[in-house]
Structure formats: C-alpha cells, structure tokens
Design a protein around this motif. Structure first.
Motif, mmCIF file in Angstrom:
data_model
loop_
_atom_site.group_PDB
_atom_site.id
_atom_site.type_symbol
_atom_site.label_atom_id
_atom_site.label_comp_id
_atom_site.label_asym_id
_atom_site.label_seq_id
_atom_site.Cartn_x
_atom_site.Cartn_y
_atom_site.Cartn_z
ATOM 1 N N PHE A 36 36.331 50.465 28.210
ATOM 2 C CA PHE A 36 37.147 50.581 27.007
ATOM 3 C C PHE A 36 37.691 51.996 26.794
ATOM 4 O O PHE A 36 38.593 52.188 25.983
ATOM 5 N N PHE A 37 37.118 52.996 27.484
ATOM 6 C CA PHE A 37 37.449 54.380 27.207
ATOM 7 C C PHE A 37 38.892 54.722 27.563
ATOM 8 O O PHE A 37 39.640 55.248 26.753
ATOM 9 N N PHE A 38 39.269 54.482 28.803
ATOM 10 C CA PHE A 38 40.602 54.816 29.290
ATOM 11 C C PHE A 38 41.133 53.648 30.117
ATOM 12 O O PHE A 38 40.367 52.919 30.734
ATOM 13 N N PRO A 39 42.456 53.480 30.151
ATOM 14 C CA PRO A 39 43.034 52.402 30.961
ATOM 15 C C PRO A 39 42.608 52.463 32.423
ATOM 16 O O PRO A 39 42.451 51.414 33.067
ATOM 17 N N SER A 40 42.381 53.675 32.935
ATOM 18 C CA SER A 40 41.991 53.821 34.342
ATOM 19 C C SER A 40 40.582 53.312 34.613
ATOM 20 O O SER A 40 40.188 53.134 35.765
ATOM 21 N N PHE A 41 39.811 53.052 33.532
ATOM 22 C CA PHE A 41 38.446 52.546 33.683
ATOM 23 C C PHE A 41 38.375 51.026 33.547
ATOM 24 O O PHE A 41 37.305 50.449 33.639
ATOM 25 N N GLN A 42 39.514 50.386 33.313
ATOM 26 C CA GLN A 42 39.494 48.948 33.034
ATOM 27 C C GLN A 42 38.947 48.122 34.192
ATOM 28 O O GLN A 42 38.453 47.018 33.983
ATOM 29 N N TRP A 43 39.037 48.662 35.406
ATOM 30 C CA TRP A 43 38.525 47.921 36.565
ATOM 31 C C TRP A 43 37.027 47.630 36.429
ATOM 32 O O TRP A 43 36.527 46.673 37.016
ATOM 33 N N MET A 44 36.316 48.450 35.621
ATOM 34 C CA MET A 44 34.881 48.235 35.423
ATOM 35 C C MET A 44 34.607 46.918 34.717
ATOM 36 O O MET A 44 33.527 46.333 34.868
ATOM 37 N N SER A 45 35.577 46.456 33.941
ATOM 38 C CA SER A 45 35.374 45.195 33.214
ATOM 39 C C SER A 45 35.336 44.008 34.164
ATOM 40 O O SER A 45 34.943 42.911 33.779
ATOM 41 N N GLY A 46 35.730 44.229 35.413
ATOM 42 C CA GLY A 46 35.714 43.161 36.400
ATOM 43 C C GLY A 46 34.333 42.599 36.656
ATOM 44 O O GLY A 46 34.197 41.507 37.225
ATOM 45 N N ILE A 47 33.301 43.309 36.215
ATOM 46 C CA ILE A 47 31.933 42.820 36.422
ATOM 47 C C ILE A 47 31.698 41.517 35.667
ATOM 48 O O ILE A 47 30.825 40.723 36.030
ATOM 49 N N VAL A 48 32.475 41.278 34.598
ATOM 50 C CA VAL A 48 32.353 40.007 33.860
ATOM 51 C C VAL A 48 33.618 39.171 33.951
ATOM 52 O O VAL A 48 33.673 38.067 33.401
ATOM 53 N N GLY A 49 34.659 39.703 34.623
ATOM 54 C CA GLY A 49 35.875 38.918 34.802
ATOM 55 C C GLY A 49 37.133 39.637 34.392
ATOM 56 O O GLY A 49 37.872 40.149 35.222
#
Length: 209
Positions: A36-49
């Motif tokens: 949620f911090f930065f758009p460049s970190f959004q790939w981390m959300s892939g852990i749940v989809g």
C-alpha cells in the motif's frame, strides 16, 4: 545431541506451531501492508492475488497475526520477567557482541536482548490493534475523524517498519547463536547447549516443575 537423555525441552509443540503460523501469517500481512505504501510496491500484493484483494485480506491476516502473537507473549511472559541475571549480562554486552563467551555472565531462559524484543512486540501488538481498528474501512474508520484516521495510519505504518527491524534483529540473533533455530523447529536442545548459552535456564525450569 547424541542421545535423547541429553535433550531438554526449550519450546513446547503449541509454541512452535504458534510461532511458525505467525511466520506465515505475518509474511502475508507485511507484504500486503507494504504493497500500500508506493505504487512500485504493489507487486507484493500478488501474494494474495490482486491489490484489491490485498486491501480486503490485510486486516484479517493482521488480526490473526496479532491474536497469535498475544498468545505467544502470554505463554512466554514468565520467562521474560527481569531477574538478577539480567543486569550483569547487560553490563557485559560488549563481550556478548565480541563473542567472548568466557566473559559473559550466565542468563536464564532468555537474555535481556531477547526480553527487550519481547517488550517491543507487546507495544507493537497494542499499537496494531488500536490503530488497525481505527483505520479499517468500511467498518470502523467512519467512526473517527479524517485527521484521527490519518494519525492512526501513520502510527500503524511506523510500527510496521519498526517491527520489521525488530524481526530482522530477532532472526539475526537466532542465526547468530547456533542451535536456536533447531530448538524452535524440533522443540529440544541439548543440555550442553543450555549450559553454554542459557545456563540458568536449567535452574529456572527445575523451579517451575
């Protein structure tokens, strides 16, 4: 650890199951949170989809993580009280960092460094519960002003970063002392290991029986 007679229990099965479940749930919570911090970190959300699913799942995984942490903290409370062995150890912390074991005073089940980490986790658990509820959309956040929610978000995020640092220290300490991770995996350590790293642990455990 040549035979079972030389082994003693350091972590009970329920504590080990709780610990490794926290590792899994905590990983999901931290990755979705940092996404949620930065758009460049959004790939981390892939852990749940997807990012949308991450926003929904994050607070639920967070609740499970906090609940399990609270259980572990309560179970480990008795071994994390300050005692007479702690002050001499802290005065000799330079020798601890230099790994001059012959100059390090004996400690019990946990050393003061581990006890300070324990207390930091207590603070983080409280902070996550309070701020997490205040910023949880759409359930509780509407009950608070926008400014209050912003402050809660700031504190929640800061505690997440600080807890991540504390966890790095925790892992470093576990890797630094050979046999610590094995103890959390299998529950038992050798008496020789206990005498070397936590000599008063044997005396404390004997009193508890």
């Amino acid at each position: 650890m040549s035979n079972n007679k030389e082994l003693i229990v350091r972590h009970k099965l329920i504590d080990r199951l709780c610990h490794w479940t926290i590792v899994f749930v905590g990983l999901v919570t931290f990755l979705t949170g940092f996404s949620f911090f930065f758009p460049s970190f959004q790939w981390m959300s892939g852990i749940v989809g997807t990012p949308q699913l991450a926003k929904i799942m994050h607070p639920f995984f967070g609740l499970v993580m906090v609940a399990l942490l609270a259980v572990m903290l309560m179970r480990y409370y008795s071994h994390n009280k300050w005692n007479k062995y702690d002050l001499p150890w802290m005065k000799a912390v330079v020798w601890v960092l230099l790994q001059k074991e012959e100059n390090i005073p004996p400690v019990g089940h946990y050393n003061p460094g581990q006890k300070m980490l324990f207390r930091s986790f207590v603070i983080f658990v409280i902070a996550f519960i309070v701020t997490g509820i205040m910023m949880w959309q759409p359930y509780f956040a509407p009950m608070f002003s926008a400014e209050t929610v912003n402050w809660a978000t700031l504190i929640h995020s800061a505690c997440g970063i600080l807890m991540l640092i504390a966890l790095v220290v925790h892992v470093w300490m576990a890797c630094w002392i050979e046999g610590s991770i094995t103890g959390m995996l299998y529950g038992k350590v050798s008496k020789a290991w206990a005498r070397k790293h936590h000599p008063m642990m044997l005396e404390e455990d004997h009193k508890d029986k």
